[in-house]
Design a protein around this motif. Structure first.
Motif, PDB file in Angstrom:
ATOM      1  N   GLU A 196      41.885  79.115  54.180  1.00 38.15           N
ATOM      2  CA  GLU A 196      42.363  77.812  53.496  1.00 38.15           C
ATOM      3  C   GLU A 196      43.281  77.212  54.182  1.00 38.15           C
ATOM      4  O   GLU A 196      43.160  75.849  54.391  1.00 38.15           O
ATOM      5  CB  GLU A 196      42.962  78.354  52.160  1.00 38.15           C
ATOM      6  CG  GLU A 196      42.071  78.915  51.076  1.00 38.15           C
ATOM      7  CD  GLU A 196      41.221  78.079  50.567  1.00 38.15           C
ATOM      8  OE1 GLU A 196      41.041  76.769  50.876  1.00 38.15           O
ATOM      9  OE2 GLU A 196      40.285  78.656  49.745  1.00 38.15           O
TER      10      GLU A 196
ATOM     11  N   GLU B  49      43.732  73.390  52.896  1.00 39.16           N
ATOM     12  CA  GLU B  49      43.859  73.642  51.660  1.00 39.16           C
ATOM     13  C   GLU B  49      45.117  74.445  51.330  1.00 39.16           C
ATOM     14  O   GLU B  49      44.856  75.682  51.123  1.00 39.16           O
ATOM     15  CB  GLU B  49      42.591  74.232  51.128  1.00 39.16           C
ATOM     16  CG  GLU B  49      41.379  73.225  51.289  1.00 39.16           C
ATOM     17  CD  GLU B  49      41.407  72.125  50.346  1.00 39.16           C
ATOM     18  OE1 GLU B  49      42.015  72.282  49.215  1.00 39.16           O
ATOM     19  OE2 GLU B  49      40.421  71.511  50.462  1.00 39.16           O
TER      20      GLU B  49
ATOM     21  N   ASN C 174      45.765  76.405  47.808  1.00 39.31           N
ATOM     22  CA  ASN C 174      45.049  77.573  47.699  1.00 39.31           C
ATOM     23  C   ASN C 174      45.495  78.594  48.922  1.00 39.31           C
ATOM     24  O   ASN C 174      45.516  79.798  48.495  1.00 39.31           O
ATOM     25  CB  ASN C 174      43.538  77.328  47.846  1.00 39.31           C
ATOM     26  CG  ASN C 174      42.648  76.300  46.924  1.00 39.31           C
ATOM     27  OD1 ASN C 174      43.148  76.186  46.043  1.00 39.31           O
ATOM     28  ND2 ASN C 174      41.680  75.673  47.233  1.00 39.31           N
TER      29      ASN C 174
ATOM     30  N   GLU D  72      48.403  80.261  47.060  1.00 38.63           N
ATOM     31  CA  GLU D  72      48.193  81.453  46.355  1.00 38.63           C
ATOM     32  C   GLU D  72      47.583  82.663  46.766  1.00 38.63           C
ATOM     33  O   GLU D  72      47.889  83.552  46.133  1.00 38.63           O
ATOM     34  CB  GLU D  72      46.890  80.714  44.976  1.00 38.63           C
ATOM     35  CG  GLU D  72      47.510  79.496  44.257  1.00 38.63           C
ATOM     36  CD  GLU D  72      46.330  79.128  43.706  1.00 38.63           C
ATOM     37  OE1 GLU D  72      45.240  79.621  43.386  1.00 38.63           O
ATOM     38  OE2 GLU D  72      46.596  77.724  43.139  1.00 38.63           O
TER      39      GLU D  72
END
Length: 140
Positions: A36, A41, A44, A47
């Protein structure tokens, strides 16, 4: 590939098997975080890094300190890894995530080898008697 365990299947796992599953889940989250970050990203990646961090903290909480110096050393490694993950998440630095991944990989490999070599020499009947004794002696 994500494997979903039912609560029933999870309850049938030994503590050692659950630890192995936690290592695997952490490893997968770290790999996904790297991917990611490379793809920019960052939400993401955040997370996945948070999930990996949570797992590291859970592993640290489950250390059996009766194991002696090994437990203390493992606690230090988990703490170091947790610190690296916070820094990696803040900076989105792939190299820091890779360092954690390498450390985790070594621990995970050693854990899985130890599980394979583990032979239980204490008969089940003796364990059940000891368990029964421990349970009754606690409340006396």
């Amino acid at each position: 590939m994500t494997q979903i365990l039912t609560n029933e299947a999870l309850h049938k796992k030994s503590p050692q098997e659950i630890t192995a599953l936690l290592y695997e889940a952490c490893y997968n989250n770290l790999e996904l975080a790297i991917e990611e970050i490379d793809n920019k990203e960052f939400t993401n990646a955040n997370e996945h890094l948070q999930k990996a961090s949570d797992i590291i903290h859970r592993l640290g909480a489950g250390i059996n300190y009766e194991a002696g110096i090994v437990a203390d050393q493992l606690e230090s490694i988990y703490s170091y890894m947790a610190d690296l993950l916070v820094q990696a998440n803040y900076t989105k630095n792939v190299e820091l995530v890779k360092e954690v991944l390498n450390l985790l990989s070594e621990i995970m490999t050693a854990w899985n080898q130890a599980m394979k070599k583990n032979t239980d020499i204490q008969p089940k009947v003796i364990k059940q008697k000891a368990n029964a004794y421990e349970q009754t002696s606690i409340y006396e």
